[in-house]
Design an enzyme around this catalytic site. Sequence first.
Site: not given
Lengths: 393, 91
Positions: A50, A71, A78, A81-82, A95, A139-140, A197, A351
Amino acid sequence: MSLPPLVEPAPELTVDEVRRYSRHLIIPDVGMTGQKRLKNAKVLCVGAGGLGSPALMYLAAAGVGTLGIIDFDVVDESNLQRQIIHGQSDVGRLKAESAAATVREINPLVNVVIHNVALTTDNVMDIFSGYDLIVDGTDNFATRYMVNDAAVLLGKPYVWGSIYRFDGQASVFWAEHGPCYRCLYPEPPPPGMVPSCAEGGVLGVLCASIGSIQVNEAIKLLTGIGDPLVGRLMIYDALEMKYRDVKVRKDPECVLCGKNPTVTALLDDYEAFCGVVSDEAQAAAQGSTITALELKKWQDDGENIYLVDVREPNEYDIVSIPGATLIPKGEFLNGSALEKMPQDKKIVLHCKSGARSAEVLAVLKSAGFSDAVHVGGGVLSWVKTVDPSQPTY
Amino acid sequence: MSVSVRIPTILRTYTGGAAEVAGEGATLREVFAKLDADYPGIGARILDESGKVRRFVNVYVGEEDVRFSEGLDTPTPAGVQISVIPAVAGG
């Protein structure tokens, strides 16, 4: 506060480069010298997701001479979108490779270095040492603390950004001139306390809002112009459309960059430091984890079970397992859900991926529901192994 | 003293979605006590079991991080803005 330029100017710009960068060259603050500094600069972007997408694209367009991309992941639908550096035809592609192709298309003059690996304590120092500046698009928490520690130990500036739903934060950590990430947040939150996220969502364009701040700061540091975001935290609220900045002080007690540092090398295990899943949840899940296929069999066999989905209502709307009752995790943490639990049925929790249900499982077990179980891999595993016609997110 | 408290996205479930709520108190400690009375449960997300500000949450009175001033005893003069800024890791 202004800082000296991070990078010496390259000897010259070619005619092609002068044409390409003319809108920079006619800004007095940048000029030929600033653009030559960018040409000589080596910037590493950690993560091509992102934040990494807009960051890499603008760094490339700006004429940063060497751009490293690290990466290990592959492009998923998914992401699109960003993560605008990737396109539809890149789904399934690495990526780092996909991002490098876009960078080359934007600016073929950039030397792209692909690090198609996961960043670990074994390779982070080696990889970082080849760059002037690190841009963080991870992201973490575990990776962020590792990136910070490596940047401090190597004396590199660390341009940091972080996003969640409509909120963004950005800062520049550089222990030689100001605070580090640990000065701002000495400890990571315990697992389950702060959603990612992937659990809580993120407005796609927020990536550009924060990623562009990161590029802005990177360019300022490389060329030595303006007031860098060192010692300040920029906070952005997209819903209110407000930017605010607060001071970030260098903590004299910081374990890494303070007066008497106790952390003088990388930690052995950042995952453990950040506790991706809490000890309690890990213990609870031990021997009490079933697969989605087992759940399907139990349902087909008419086993006496009570299936609880501990995600949030909007996630339940996207995809759910037939027969599941929605009771969000928060209702277990505050105790209100416990009285809804049947005593005469075996409780099965699930979940999205199995992390939150493990946390709830720990709560249930300590409340006496000793035969409760959870579904490893959550609804994602259900879709993959039981009902591939359903969407994932 | 009447103050305003900025609520981060992840805690807005407690405030019915409000990004900013009115607060009351002469010190940060008093403001948080009143906040938790108004919005039950929010206090535990900011303060730990021993009543200290959690290490992954930063609280600012005006522009100043209270960790570097008087912590929960930091005075909260009338009209000041208090910001609660938790660590987020998304990217």
